[in-house]
Design an enzyme around this catalytic site. Structure first.
Site, PDB file in Angstrom:
ATOM      1  N   LYS A 159       0.823  -1.208   0.000  1.00  0.00           N
ATOM      2  CA  LYS A 159       0.000   0.000   0.000  1.00  0.00           C
ATOM      3  C   LYS A 159       0.856   1.256   0.000  1.00  0.00           C
ATOM      4  O   LYS A 159       0.482   2.273  -0.583  1.00  0.00           O
ATOM      5  CB  LYS A 159      -0.956   0.002   1.195  1.00  0.00           C
ATOM      6  CG  LYS A 159      -2.087  -0.983   1.034  1.00  0.00           C
ATOM      7  CD  LYS A 159      -3.273  -0.625   1.904  1.00  0.00           C
ATOM      8  CE  LYS A 159      -4.413  -1.593   1.675  1.00  0.00           C
ATOM      9  NZ  LYS A 159      -5.516  -1.397   2.628  1.00  0.00           N
ATOM     10  N   LYS A 201      -4.644 -10.603  -7.619  1.00  0.00           N
ATOM     11  CA  LYS A 201      -5.740 -10.812  -6.689  1.00  0.00           C
ATOM     12  C   LYS A 201      -6.977 -10.067  -7.205  1.00  0.00           C
ATOM     13  O   LYS A 201      -6.839  -8.989  -7.781  1.00  0.00           O
ATOM     14  CB  LYS A 201      -5.280 -10.196  -5.356  1.00  0.00           C
ATOM     15  CG  LYS A 201      -6.128 -10.509  -4.184  1.00  0.00           C
ATOM     16  CD  LYS A 201      -5.543  -9.850  -2.946  1.00  0.00           C
ATOM     17  CE  LYS A 201      -6.664  -9.409  -2.056  1.00  0.00           C
ATOM     18  NZ  LYS A 201      -6.239  -8.711  -0.858  1.00  0.00           N
ATOM     19  N   LYS A 214     -11.266  -4.403  -6.557  1.00  0.00           N
ATOM     20  CA  LYS A 214     -12.065  -3.360  -7.151  1.00  0.00           C
ATOM     21  C   LYS A 214     -11.164  -2.371  -7.896  1.00  0.00           C
ATOM     22  O   LYS A 214     -11.461  -1.961  -9.012  1.00  0.00           O
ATOM     23  CB  LYS A 214     -12.827  -2.642  -6.035  1.00  0.00           C
ATOM     24  CG  LYS A 214     -14.129  -2.050  -6.478  1.00  0.00           C
ATOM     25  CD  LYS A 214     -14.848  -1.380  -5.326  1.00  0.00           C
ATOM     26  CE  LYS A 214     -15.698  -0.250  -5.863  1.00  0.00           C
ATOM     27  NZ  LYS A 214     -16.211   0.627  -4.826  1.00  0.00           N
TER      28      LYS A 214
END
Ligand code: TRP
Length: 353
Positions: free
Chosen positions: A129, A209, A212
């Protein structure tokens, strides 16, 4: 090790059955894809008859990255609504919103004081992230797993159903519990990750993975038509180029998705059909579409119904949060006591368990 508060004691027949507590959380994206559904929510539903289950929409986790402020509340409600529609009903478990129980963040602060910075810098999710959000690598992003540990441990939950990507975080929760117990007082169980029995579903690109953000997903509320548009072009076994090439289902993400939605007999037919090239990828996908729709349509209908009953949904969240808060406040009382803090204001809670 088992802990008193960690169990609900049920009288059943001759004796008592001790039931362990389950906790898990989901981010308020407002839209849930089939990866989340198969890997998490469907498992959560399975657990409600076996354990004392608490499920949480983790809005404080969601603000660790940039997000549209005006949408957060709606996404939170929508996510809760989906959980309820999937079968996490108030008669069987608690579903609530994290920020409604401020003790989570209170406990996180205490855990901050026993968690080495190095442990957090090493977390894979943090590293990923931090790369994705280079301009906003804030303290909350790094502290994310500590808040997660607090989510679980404030309820003394011993079982945490999560996807594989969360195992490292649960491992950290165990370490935090261990450290707290040995330094102050044995209050917390060491929670265990419970991995879904379902296979890990990749995105429709067959590589990353399902997510969205990467736009490689199928949402659980999507209409048949839109599911088909996506499924039609989903990557299969890349070695199977022509219709008459024999495929390898075990290298095919679409087949993996099949295993999550399709009954065994049909699955065997599909597997053989692919291996012998008696069916093509489109045939296989058509069957998958049918099986997915069979499972997802009732959920969508339930969601539509609940959208007309928002008052009820809010009431469910409110009552669950109240119950959770009682447990959380009792834990905080014990924690303050163990830390040697002046704990005067909370005397009335001493007997609460
Ligand atoms: N980090 C989890 C995820 O992204 C969500 C989460 C927050 C969670 N708190 C939790 C999961 C506590 C299990 C237990 O999926």
């Amino acid at each position: 090790m088992f802990f008193g508060v960690n169990f609900r004691v049920q009288k059943q027949g001759f004796g008592v059955v001790k039931v362990n507590r389950v906790f898990s959380g989901i981010q308020p994206t407002g839209e849930i894809h089939i990866g989340n559904y198969v890997g998490a929510i469907r498992e959560w539903v399975r657990l409600v008859d076996l354990y004392d289950c608490i499920y949480c929409v983790v809005d404080y986790h969601a603000i660790t990255v940039e997000y549209p402020v005006e949408e957060l509340a709606k996404r939170t409600i929508d996510t809760a609504l989906i959980l309820i529609a999937c079968g996490l009903v108030p008669e069987k478990c608690k579903v609530f919103v994290q920020s409604a129980v401020p003790e989570h963040t209170e406990l996180a602060w205490i855990f901050n004081c026993i968690t080495p910075v190095g442990d957090l810098e090493r977390m894979t999710q943090f590293k990923d992230k931090a790369k994705q959000h280079r301009k906003n690598v804030n303290m909350g992003l790094m502290d994310y797993p500590v808040l997660q540990a607090a989510d679980i441990l404030i309820y003394k939950a011993g079982i945490v159903p999560v996807g594989e990507d969360q195992v490292q975080h649960i491992e950290l929760s165990r370490e935090i519990a261990r450290k707290f117990n040995s330094r102050f007082k044995t209050i917390f169980p060491e929670p265990k990750a419970l991995l879904s029995r379902a296979p890990r579903i990749l995105g429709l690109d067959g590589k990353s993975k399902m997510s969205k953000t990467l736009n490689n997903y199928i949402g659980i509320l999507e209409e048949e038509k839109s599911i088909w548009e996506k499924l039609k072009v989903a990557v299969t076994d890349t070695n199977r180029v022509r219709r008459y090439d024999k495929g390898n289902p075990h290298l095919c993400n679409v087949f993996t998705i099949h295993t999550a939605f399709t009954e065994d007999e049909v699955l065997m037919e599909i597997e053989n059909g692919c291996k012998t090239a008696s069916i093509g990828c489109i045939d296989c996908k058509k069957v998958l579409l049918e099986k997915m729709v069979r499972e997802l349509v009732p959920i969508r209908e339930k969601v539509e119904k609940l959208k007309g009953e928002i008052g009820y949904v809010k009431e469910v969240l409110h009552i669950s949060a109240q119950r959770c808060r009682e447990i959380a406040r009792a834990t905080m009382h014990e924690v303050r006591e163990a830390l040697g803090l002046l704990n005067l204001h909370f005397k009335d809670l001493q007997t609460l368990k």
